[in-house]
Design an enzyme around this catalytic site. Structure first.
Site: not given
Ligand SMILES: C[S@@+](CC[C@H](N)C(=O)[O-])C[C@H]1O[C@@H](n2cnc3c(N)ncnc32)[C@H](O)[C@@H]1O
Length: 470
Positions: A282-283, A286-288, A306, A405
């Site tokens: 769930c990158a 790429g903030g983290k 992702e 979050c």
């Molecule tokens: C909370 S955000 C991640 C934020 C990121 N880690 C950051 O710090 O900027 C959750 C991410 O999970 C991704 N996501 C949602 N469903 C997913 C799936 N089935 N497989 C992989 N990634 C998924 C979303 O597209 C989203 O970018």
């Protein structure tokens, strides 16, 4: 009085010339787009970015104030409108309703705009946005509201505390009721109030490019105030920007990333070490990921996973900007199990899972009006599914951090407890995180990291550090 549009003689033909947009008109366009419910505010703002960039700095500031202000205070504004309208809000055309919200926000929440200017510009907006037939209604309603301010009253707290606080703080009734039940009246009110605050701009010094004193020197000409956060090394609040962040040389050079303090704590909880192999599931953008590379001194390997390819492309750009060379991207869908040949591959896994986002309403006020109670359980099921699919990819003795979050228990400890029940070979890794002085103030008795906007002035996050024991 607003000025009539200026004539531009000697310019290219009207077909090629796009007049500079006006802040109120641009704000109305964005608010109207949101009504369709198909896009988030972030997505709409990104799509409208070229239009926003053509606004003068002053108009851009007004545009932001109006869009975010109206969304934060929507329920309160609608309650005021309802007190003066001769028809129900549901029956009003979205454009008319948004013009009224914009005008009332200026009248009730912005000192520097004379009420008469707010009314006049509302009437002009009605004409410019093809609801000229409603101009009289808009004018009459706003003038009555100015003349008889006492006609609007908050719901009586003695009759219903939930209704009173919901309207007073502009929080959906169901959310207010759940926060009061869980936190008590005072804390619930403080939390709801905090969702209406303008969040600080927090940055993370990118140690791969510079250290904090160098960064502060590099930013001095572009920012009026820089305040390092004492409890969080490398994190700085900045205030009084003299230009947009993306135009600052220090940003272009990759010396810092914009990242809320709570998000920075999550990567610290994972605590990846140089030369390890780390999965950032769930990158997103790429903030983290960039922070993880920094904590690893840019040594080892990070796989940023992702399911949205476009996000991975932007993540790769961001990694280049930050000088993080150990990041590789991988597109995969975590709704399905990942190939088994990768089992027991990673030293650490971060699962920054998709969630209701109820911990970041300060930043995404549109989510207040989109989120529904039943969504929380849906998100929780998905988070549990992702954890189950990622668990086999962690080596024995490795560390996995689950973060969201959101401060809602169904998406927090309930997900972890359900996962631990089904995976007896995992346990909460409490002692290691408690040893970190930076993290300790945010850990609860079970070792879960919890941040709250009203208590810590950072985003509302939950994170659990787990380890694979067998
Ligand atoms: C909370 S955000 C991640 C934020 C990121 N880690 C950051 O710090 O900027 C959750 C991410 O999970 C991704 N996501 C949602 N469903 C997913 C799936 N089935 N497989 C992989 N990634 C998924 C979303 O597209 C989203 O970018």
């Amino acid at each position: 009085m607003t000025h009539p549009p200026r004539m531009h003689s000697g310019r290219p033909s009207a077909r090629h010339f796009r007049p500079a947009p006006d802040a109120r008109s641009a704000a109305l366009t964005v608010l109207n787009r949101l009504e369709s419910g198909r896009s988030t505010l972030d997505a709409i703002l990104e799509a409208e970015d070229s239009c926003r960039r053509r606004l003068s700095p002053r108009d851009r500031a007004l545009f932001n104030q109006l869009v975010y202000g109206v969304l934060r205070w929507r329920l309160r504004l609608d309650s005021v409108i309802a007190a003066y309208a001769d028809r129900s809000i549901e029956k009003m055309a979205p454009t008319v309703l948004n013009i009224l919200r914009l005008a009332l926000f200026q009248i009730l929440f912005m000192d520097r705009i004379p009420p008469s200017a707010a009314v006049n510009t509302a009437v002009n907006l009605a004409r410019a946005h093809k609801v000229a037939q409603a101009a009289g209604f808009i004018n009459a309603l706003l003038r009555t509201a100015l003349r008889e301010p006492d006609r609007f009253r908050l719901p009586d707290a003695a009759v219903s505390t939930v209704d009173h606080l919901a309207v007073a703080t502009s929080t959906p009734h169901w959310l207010m009721a759940r926060w009061i039940d869980r936190l008590g009246l005072e804390a619930a009110r403080q939390l709801a109030d905090s969702t209406n605050e303008i969040p600080p701009i927090t940055i993370r010094c990118n140690r791969l490019k510079n250290d904090l004193p160098d960064l502060i020197a590099a930013l001095a000409g572009d920012v009026e105030r820089l305040a390092p956060i004492e409890r969080l090394p490398g994190a700085v609040h900045m205030d009084g920007l003299k230009k947009p962040i993306f135009r600052m040389k220090a940003f272009i050079d990759g010396r810092f990333a914009v990242q809320d303090a709570a998000a920075q704590l999550v990567s610290l909880l994972l605590s990846p070490q140089p030369d390890e192999t780390v999965l950032d599931a769930c990158a997103g953008l790429g903030g983290k990921t960039g922070h993880l590379a920094q904590l690893m001194d840019n040594r080892g390997r990070i796989v940023a996973l992702e399911h949205v390819a476009a996000k991975l492309a932007r993540l790769a750009d961001e990694a280049r900007r930050l000088g993080a060379t150990i990041i590789e991207t991988r597109q995969a869908d975590l709704n399905r199990a990942l190939p088994t040949d990768e089992h027991a591959l990673y030293d650490r896994i971060l699962i920054d899972a998709p969630c209701s986002g109820l911990g970041v309403l300060r930043r995404n006020p549109d989510a207040k009006w989109v989120a529904r109670k039943q969504d929380i359980r849906r998100f929780a099921d998905r988070q549990h599914r992702f954890l189950g699919h990622l668990a086999p990819l962690l080596r024995v003795g490795g560390v996995m951090v689950f973060s969201v979050c959101s401060m809602e228990p169904e998406e927090n400890e309930a997900v972890v407890d359900r996962f631990l029940k089904n995976h007896p070979n995992f346990a909460i890794d409490h002692r290691k995180s408690a040893a970190e002085t930076v993290l300790r103030p945010f850990l609860d008795k079970r070792g879960f990291l919890r941040t709250f906007p009203h208590l810590h002035h950072m985003d509302g996050f939950f994170a659990a550090r787990l380890t694979r024991t067998g």
